[in-house]
Enzyme design. Structure first.
Site, mmCIF file in Angstrom:
data_model
loop_
_atom_site.group_PDB
_atom_site.id
_atom_site.type_symbol
_atom_site.label_atom_id
_atom_site.label_comp_id
_atom_site.label_asym_id
_atom_site.label_seq_id
_atom_site.Cartn_x
_atom_site.Cartn_y
_atom_site.Cartn_z
ATOM 1 N N ARG A 168 1.095 29.307 9.476
ATOM 2 C CA ARG A 168 2.425 28.882 9.014
ATOM 3 C C ARG A 168 2.738 29.454 7.635
ATOM 4 N NH1 ARG A 168 3.013 23.111 8.472
ATOM 5 N NH2 ARG A 168 0.782 23.151 8.166
ATOM 6 N N ASN A 212 3.712 23.345 13.269
ATOM 7 C CA ASN A 212 2.648 23.180 14.259
ATOM 8 C C ASN A 212 3.137 22.250 15.356
ATOM 9 O OD1 ASN A 212 0.804 24.747 12.865
ATOM 10 N ND2 ASN A 212 -0.128 23.027 11.821
#
Length: 82
Positions: free
Chosen positions: A19, A37
């Site tokens: 990320r 996520n």
């Protein structure tokens, strides 16, 4: 002309700074959107920007961070939100 994509990244992509790497790459390419996520272990991304920058971002997503092991991407063109 601005375009938008929705991407689901499969593989070992959580707990490997995917990320953070995606945000860094998107910022570098002047793209907008979000990354998160998902409970099943994938990463979900919505990104908007110019076509060439989106293509470069998608190419990055196919590899990800050094610790990631991307197995596949689900990519859909979507409506621009911003």
């Amino acid at each position: 002309m601005k375009e938008a994509t929705h991407i689901i990244v499969h593989g070992l992509v959580q707990d490997v700074c995917f990320r953070a790497g995606a945000k860094e790459k998107a910022d570098e390419l002047s793209l907008f959107g979000w990354v998160k996520n998902r409970p099943e272990g994938t990463v979900e991304i919505h990104t908007e920007g110019e076509k060439l920058q989106l293509e470069e971002f998608i190419a990055w997503c196919r590899i990800g961070t050094p610790a990631a092991n991307v197995t596949s991407l689900d990519i859909d063109e979507v409506m621009v939100k911003e």
